[in-house]
Design a protein around this motif. Structure first.
Motif, short mmCIF file in Angstrom:
data_model
loop_
_atom_site.label_atom_id
_atom_site.label_comp_id
_atom_site.label_asym_id
_atom_site.label_seq_id
_atom_site.Cartn_x
_atom_site.Cartn_y
_atom_site.Cartn_z
N LEU A 35 0.79 -1.13 0.19
CA LEU A 35 0.02 -0.16 0.00
C LEU A 35 0.83 1.20 -0.16
N TYR A 36 2.04 1.26 0.29
CA TYR A 36 2.92 2.46 0.33
C TYR A 36 4.09 2.12 -0.39
N CYS A 37 5.07 3.17 -0.77
CA CYS A 37 6.23 3.31 -1.71
C CYS A 37 7.32 2.55 -0.68
N GLY A 38 7.52 2.87 0.44
CA GLY A 38 8.35 2.76 1.31
C GLY A 38 7.97 2.89 2.64
N PRO A 39 8.99 2.55 3.92
CA PRO A 39 8.69 2.71 5.08
C PRO A 39 8.38 4.05 5.53
N TRP A 40 8.88 5.10 4.84
CA TRP A 40 8.71 6.54 5.25
C TRP A 40 7.34 7.05 4.89
N HIS A 41 6.70 6.55 3.91
CA HIS A 41 5.42 7.08 3.64
C HIS A 41 4.47 6.40 4.58
N ARG A 42 4.71 5.11 5.19
CA ARG A 42 3.77 4.75 6.12
C ARG A 42 3.96 5.48 7.27
N THR A 43 5.32 5.77 7.67
CA THR A 43 5.39 6.47 8.90
C THR A 43 4.84 7.85 9.03
N LYS A 44 5.10 8.46 7.75
CA LYS A 44 4.63 10.02 7.82
C LYS A 44 2.96 9.86 7.93
N THR A 45 2.41 8.92 7.29
CA THR A 45 0.99 8.74 7.57
C THR A 45 0.43 8.39 8.93
N TYR A 46 1.30 7.58 9.52
CA TYR A 46 0.84 7.31 11.12
C TYR A 46 1.16 8.37 12.18
N VAL A 47 2.17 8.94 11.87
CA VAL A 47 2.68 10.26 12.59
C VAL A 47 1.63 11.34 12.68
N THR A 48 1.23 11.33 11.16
CA THR A 48 0.09 12.76 11.04
C THR A 48 -1.25 12.31 11.65
N ARG A 49 -1.48 11.19 11.69
CA ARG A 49 -2.78 10.80 12.05
C ARG A 49 -2.65 10.69 13.69
N ALA A 50 -1.58 10.49 14.43
CA ALA A 50 -1.34 10.57 15.84
C ALA A 50 -1.43 12.01 16.38
N VAL A 51 -0.75 12.69 15.39
CA VAL A 51 -0.42 14.40 15.82
C VAL A 51 -2.05 14.84 15.56
N LEU A 52 -2.76 14.47 14.64
CA LEU A 52 -4.03 15.25 14.50
C LEU A 52 -5.00 14.82 15.57
N LEU A 53 -4.94 13.30 16.15
CA LEU A 53 -5.61 13.04 17.01
C LEU A 53 -5.17 13.78 18.50
N VAL A 54 -4.08 14.05 18.60
CA VAL A 54 -3.59 14.65 20.07
C VAL A 54 -4.00 16.05 19.93
N VAL A 55 -3.91 16.73 18.86
CA VAL A 55 -4.44 18.12 18.74
C VAL A 55 -6.03 18.24 18.65
N GLY A 56 -6.65 17.08 18.20
CA GLY A 56 -8.17 16.97 18.40
C GLY A 56 -8.49 16.88 19.99
N LEU A 57 -7.88 16.39 20.81
CA LEU A 57 -8.36 16.38 21.99
C LEU A 57 -8.16 17.62 22.79
#
Length: 58
Positions: A35-57
């Motif tokens: 689903l992703y080109c490499g490990p960095w694209h997967r990591t960037k997606t997960y980190v973005t979601r985690a940051v958005l979750l924390v900011v949303g709280l």
């Protein structure tokens, strides 16, 4: 836009787009879809979601 098919033997054939950048990835008969080109694209997606979750709280 590419499209992969699930064969009778459970392997994917064809191309699927990367979820991060949209580049087409040839599945080459993989059992699990790539689903992703490499490990960095997967990591960037997960980190973005985690940051958005924390900011949303707050």
């Amino acid at each position: 836009m590419g499209q992969a098919r699930l064969g009778d033997d459970g392997r994917y054939e064809g191309d699927l787009p990367c979820r991060y950048c949209g580049a087409l990835l040839n599945q080459n008969g993989r059992r699990r879809a790539r689903l992703y080109c490499g490990p960095w694209h997967r990591t960037k997606t997960y980190v973005t979601r985690a940051v958005l979750l924390v900011v949303g709280l707050f």
